[in-house]
Motif scaffolding. Structure first.
Motif, mmCIF file in Angstrom:
data_model
loop_
_atom_site.group_PDB
_atom_site.id
_atom_site.type_symbol
_atom_site.label_atom_id
_atom_site.label_comp_id
_atom_site.label_asym_id
_atom_site.label_seq_id
_atom_site.Cartn_x
_atom_site.Cartn_y
_atom_site.Cartn_z
ATOM 1 N N THR A 237 0.833 -1.209 0.000
ATOM 2 C CA THR A 237 0.000 0.000 0.000
ATOM 3 C C THR A 237 0.866 1.257 0.000
ATOM 4 O O THR A 237 0.604 2.214 -0.738
ATOM 5 C CB THR A 237 -0.931 -0.002 1.223
ATOM 6 O OG1 THR A 237 -1.653 -1.237 1.277
ATOM 7 C CG2 THR A 237 -1.917 1.153 1.142
ATOM 8 N N VAL A 238 1.942 1.272 0.832
ATOM 9 C CA VAL A 238 2.835 2.432 0.866
ATOM 10 C C VAL A 238 3.488 2.647 -0.505
ATOM 11 O O VAL A 238 3.568 3.777 -1.006
ATOM 12 C CB VAL A 238 3.906 2.249 1.962
ATOM 13 C CG1 VAL A 238 5.017 3.290 1.798
ATOM 14 C CG2 VAL A 238 3.281 2.375 3.340
ATOM 15 N N LEU A 239 3.965 1.552 -1.119
ATOM 16 C CA LEU A 239 4.614 1.687 -2.431
ATOM 17 C C LEU A 239 3.630 2.199 -3.487
ATOM 18 O O LEU A 239 4.000 2.984 -4.365
ATOM 19 C CB LEU A 239 5.201 0.344 -2.851
ATOM 20 C CG LEU A 239 6.425 -0.134 -2.062
ATOM 21 C CD1 LEU A 239 6.824 -1.531 -2.499
ATOM 22 C CD2 LEU A 239 7.593 0.823 -2.234
ATOM 23 N N ALA A 240 2.368 1.751 -3.416
ATOM 24 C CA ALA A 240 1.370 2.216 -4.390
ATOM 25 C C ALA A 240 1.160 3.720 -4.267
ATOM 26 O O ALA A 240 1.103 4.439 -5.273
ATOM 27 C CB ALA A 240 0.054 1.467 -4.180
ATOM 28 N N TRP A 241 1.071 4.230 -3.029
ATOM 29 C CA TRP A 241 0.883 5.667 -2.855
ATOM 30 C C TRP A 241 2.154 6.438 -3.205
ATOM 31 O O TRP A 241 2.089 7.550 -3.741
ATOM 32 C CB TRP A 241 0.451 5.966 -1.424
ATOM 33 C CG TRP A 241 -1.008 5.692 -1.224
ATOM 34 C CD1 TRP A 241 -1.591 4.606 -0.646
ATOM 35 C CD2 TRP A 241 -2.086 6.530 -1.657
ATOM 36 N NE1 TRP A 241 -2.956 4.711 -0.679
ATOM 37 C CE2 TRP A 241 -3.293 5.892 -1.284
ATOM 38 C CE3 TRP A 241 -2.160 7.761 -2.300
ATOM 39 C CZ2 TRP A 241 -4.550 6.441 -1.562
ATOM 40 C CZ3 TRP A 241 -3.404 8.313 -2.566
ATOM 41 C CH2 TRP A 241 -4.578 7.657 -2.206
ATOM 42 N N MET A 242 3.326 5.876 -2.927
ATOM 43 C CA MET A 242 4.572 6.540 -3.302
ATOM 44 C C MET A 242 4.621 6.741 -4.817
ATOM 45 O O MET A 242 4.928 7.837 -5.306
ATOM 46 C CB MET A 242 5.771 5.695 -2.839
ATOM 47 C CG MET A 242 7.124 6.313 -3.189
ATOM 48 S SD MET A 242 8.522 5.200 -2.858
ATOM 49 C CE MET A 242 8.372 4.102 -4.278
ATOM 50 N N ARG A 243 4.310 5.697 -5.565
ATOM 51 C CA ARG A 243 4.346 5.808 -7.039
ATOM 52 C C ARG A 243 3.256 6.755 -7.541
ATOM 53 O O ARG A 243 3.442 7.472 -8.529
ATOM 54 C CB ARG A 243 4.198 4.425 -7.653
ATOM 55 C CG ARG A 243 5.382 3.507 -7.297
ATOM 56 C CD ARG A 243 5.259 2.147 -7.945
ATOM 57 N NE ARG A 243 6.367 1.299 -7.549
ATOM 58 C CZ ARG A 243 6.255 0.196 -6.819
ATOM 59 N NH1 ARG A 243 5.056 -0.210 -6.431
ATOM 60 N NH2 ARG A 243 7.298 -0.535 -6.500
ATOM 61 N N HIS A 244 2.103 6.746 -6.874
ATOM 62 C CA HIS A 244 1.029 7.667 -7.263
ATOM 63 C C HIS A 244 1.499 9.115 -7.124
ATOM 64 O O HIS A 244 1.282 9.941 -8.018
ATOM 65 C CB HIS A 244 -0.192 7.410 -6.378
ATOM 66 C CG HIS A 244 -1.279 8.427 -6.530
ATOM 67 N ND1 HIS A 244 -2.124 8.460 -7.616
ATOM 68 C CD2 HIS A 244 -1.648 9.479 -5.731
ATOM 69 C CE1 HIS A 244 -2.967 9.468 -7.491
ATOM 70 N NE2 HIS A 244 -2.711 10.105 -6.350
ATOM 71 N N TYR A 245 2.153 9.433 -6.006
ATOM 72 C CA TYR A 245 2.643 10.796 -5.806
ATOM 73 C C TYR A 245 3.752 11.141 -6.801
ATOM 74 O O TYR A 245 3.857 12.276 -7.259
ATOM 75 C CB TYR A 245 3.139 10.974 -4.372
ATOM 76 C CG TYR A 245 2.043 10.882 -3.341
ATOM 77 C CD1 TYR A 245 0.804 11.481 -3.560
ATOM 78 C CD2 TYR A 245 2.247 10.204 -2.141
ATOM 79 C CE1 TYR A 245 -0.211 11.395 -2.628
ATOM 80 C CE2 TYR A 245 1.239 10.110 -1.189
ATOM 81 C CZ TYR A 245 0.009 10.707 -1.442
ATOM 82 O OH TYR A 245 -0.986 10.628 -0.509
ATOM 83 N N GLN A 246 4.588 10.160 -7.157
ATOM 84 C CA GLN A 246 5.636 10.424 -8.147
ATOM 85 C C GLN A 246 5.038 10.738 -9.515
ATOM 86 O O GLN A 246 5.570 11.558 -10.260
ATOM 87 C CB GLN A 246 6.565 9.212 -8.235
ATOM 88 C CG GLN A 246 7.454 9.017 -7.021
ATOM 89 C CD GLN A 246 8.252 7.740 -7.062
ATOM 90 O OE1 GLN A 246 7.910 6.807 -7.801
ATOM 91 N NE2 GLN A 246 9.303 7.667 -6.261
ATOM 92 N N GLN A 247 3.907 10.108 -9.847
ATOM 93 C CA GLN A 247 3.274 10.330 -11.147
ATOM 94 C C GLN A 247 2.474 11.629 -11.190
ATOM 95 O O GLN A 247 2.195 12.148 -12.265
ATOM 96 C CB GLN A 247 2.331 9.158 -11.462
ATOM 97 C CG GLN A 247 3.052 7.836 -11.678
ATOM 98 C CD GLN A 247 2.096 6.665 -11.729
ATOM 99 O OE1 GLN A 247 0.894 6.817 -11.545
ATOM 100 N NE2 GLN A 247 2.630 5.488 -11.975
ATOM 101 N N HIS A 248 2.105 12.145 -10.012
ATOM 102 C CA HIS A 248 1.240 13.326 -9.984
ATOM 103 C C HIS A 248 1.918 14.518 -9.341
ATOM 104 O O HIS A 248 1.260 15.391 -8.775
ATOM 105 C CB HIS A 248 -0.061 13.003 -9.245
ATOM 106 C CG HIS A 248 -0.923 12.023 -9.958
ATOM 107 N ND1 HIS A 248 -0.677 10.657 -9.932
ATOM 108 C CD2 HIS A 248 -2.011 12.199 -10.751
ATOM 109 C CE1 HIS A 248 -1.595 10.043 -10.656
ATOM 110 N NE2 HIS A 248 -2.417 10.946 -11.167
#
Length: 557
Positions: free
Chosen positions: A241-252
């Protein structure tokens, strides 16, 4: 300073502003309070107190391609939130500040602020629903459940209630949910206000960066990134879950030019190419003049310059000798009283085959045997990295209620057969309270055997103590020694006025040996004393015989 930093994060969108921000954070980094010296060499892992089950966390995944999130927990971005990431402005400023400070103080860690933001989202939703304020504090405290071992981990109090208000059990605190013992080692001053406050997201974000980068971790390596998140919460669902949100923030995350970043790995900025020098136009050959021009003098060819000698090949780097010994430092035998900390901490030095100390070696300490003693943080196993002297010092050992002896094994992670051990003993603390259990008057007629058994309990701060030795003495009513009156007997049957009782049992109880009333009626004092100073005086009455034909001695009823 943190107000200026937050403002800079909200408005920076071009190179000049980014340079101003970097200068501000460089100054802040020099003023930030670093973690304790003990914490610098620790390598938190999945056995750390922080990694234990300390409460619920958010499990919803980020939106996919701009669509709503996957669960009902998705919420609209709070006021003052960044339009691209949905993160509150104060939280975003704290995450980015921690990133910049870590880039200055520990560039080899390669920490990205989006990782801290992922943890902040999963742990508390960036503290938004608790009233996150511009200064990084929240209107309501953020406290996890009581860690009493019922629903989540058992972690007894380590901070006296300083951070979580609970003097009996620990609770995770703040927007990044630090266990108090973890905060005591890794807490930081992210906003340079002179305070370490786990409830302030500026301090908590920097402390999270220090914790994740511990032990020379390189978060650019997937396996070390994975291990770092597991050391924060030992759950595969949590990591994903943490990695999913980390990548989401990197993309946005908008770049200075306004373009959104992709999920590709970050690369260093490229150096602009120097422009190639322009080639001057070829000069046209002049036409042959009418008059004869003398021939130019002959050109002497220069002698060829000998080629420079080939450089000597660089010597191969010298590989360090292997670690062959883990030497115990200090005493082998460690001792503490129950409910106290051990005064000496286990410490070892790793040495290579040539006898030199080995720095950067991971050493694991394990408590083995039947005991409730734990390292600070409530764990039985910790991993420590040796310092430049090759020394690895374990955290403080805290003894609980169970007395006895156990073993602490230390070994290197790379080669577990390289090991050493410590012997540790927990002794009973001095008794501060003695109690006569039956509370019935002690009385007998002359010549009788005092009815029994008569029991006494030894305790320390209300807790029964096992293994306590009591001394019983019979005195006069005025507290003076006796030459006659009630007495005990030795194995040969000789009268004694002072005896030592057998040690107290697991319930703290000791039994008085046979006591004879003697031939002198009157009032006496039975005095019980224990190591540590506890004392109890019980009145003892010897009555005159009421029936002359009655035997002088009666059987114990």
């Amino acid at each position: 300073m943190h107000h200026d930093r937050a403002r800079l994060f909200r408005v920076c969108r071009h190179t000049a502003c980014a340079l101003a921000l970097a200068a501000t954070l460089t100054t802040a980094a020099s003023a930030v309070t670093t973690p304790t010296a003990d914490a610098k060499n620790l390598m938190p892992d999945e056995t750390s107190a922080q990694a234990q089950q300390r409460g619920p966390y958010r499990t919803e995944l980020p939106p996919l391609n701009g669509h709503p999130g996957t669960t009902h927990e998705s919420k609209q971005a709070p006021p003052e939130a960044d339009s691209e990431t949905g993160i509150p402005a104060a939280a975003l400023a704290a995450y980015r500040a921690a990133d910049e400070i870590m880039a200055t103080t520990d560039p080899n860690c390669h920490l990205d602020w989006e990782l801290i933001a992922g943890i902040g989202h999963v742990e508390s939703g960036h503290g938004a629903s608790y009233g996150l304020k511009d200064d990084g504090t929240t209107e309501q405290p953020i406290l996890g459940p009581r860690l009493d071992g019922r629903e989540f981990a058992l972690i007894r109090d380590t901070d006296g209630g300083q951070y979580d208000g609970d003097p009996e059990y620990d609770r995770a605190v703040g927007p990044l949910q630090f266990i108090p013992s973890t905060w005591k080692q890794w807490g930081a001053d992210g906003d340079a206000d002179g305070q370490r406050d786990p409830g302030n997201i500026n301090d908590a974000a920097l402390a999270a960066g220090l914790y994740l980068c511990a032990g020379d971790r390189d978060l650019a390596k997937p396996d070390q990134l994975d291990a770092a998140i597991l050391s924060y919460n030992n759950s595969r669902t949590y990591v994903n879950t943490v990695l999913a949100w980390m990548r989401h923030y990197q993309q946005h995350t908008p770049t200075p030019t306004g373009e959104k970043t992709s999920n590709a790995p970050r690369s260093p900025r490229s150096t602009p190419q120097e422009p190639k020098p322009s080639v001057p136009p070829r000069t046209p050959t002049p036409s042959k003049p009418d008059r004869e021009v003398p021939a130019p003098p002959p050109v002497t060819k220069p002698k060829p310059t000998p080629a420079p000698p080939k450089p000597e090949p660089e010597p191969e780097p010298v590989r360090p000798k292997p670690v062959t010994e883990l030497e115990r430092v200090g005493p082998k035998q460690l001792t503490a009283q129950a409910r106290h900390a051990f005064a000496v901490r286990p410490e070892t030095t790793a040495r290579r085959s040539d006898g030199t100390p080995a720095a950067g070696i991971q050493v694991r300490y394990e408590i083995t045997g039947t005991t409730d003693t734990r390292f600070a943080g409530g764990t039985r196993v910790v991993t420590v990295t040796t310092d430049r002297r090759g020394t690895a010092t374990a955290p403080v050992l805290n003894a609980e209620t169970k007395t006895g002896t156990f073993t602490i094994r230390a070994h290197t992670i790379a080669r577990p057969e390289i090991e050493t051990t410590f012997q540790a003993t927990v002794t009973a603390p001095p008794a501060d309270q003695l109690t006569y259990v039956d509370e019935l008057p002690l009385e007998a007629e002359i010549g009788e055997l005092l009815a029994g058994p008569v029991k006494f309990r030894a305790a320390h701060r209300g807790t029964p103590l096992a293994g306590v030795t009591l001394t019983a003495t019979i005195l006069s009513e005025q507290g003076e020694p006796l030459s006659e009156g009630p007495y005990f007997t030795d194995p040969a049957g000789q009268p004694l006025h002072t005896v030592t009782l057998a040690p107290t049992n697991s319930e703290g109880l000791a039994t008085l040996p046979d006591l004879l009333a003697g031939e002198v009626p009157g009032t006496y004092v039975l005095r019980l004393t224990a190591h540590g100073g506890a004392r109890l005086d019980v009145p003892l009455t010897v009555d005159a015989a009421q029936d002359a034909d009655r035997p002088e001695q009666m059987d114990r009823s």
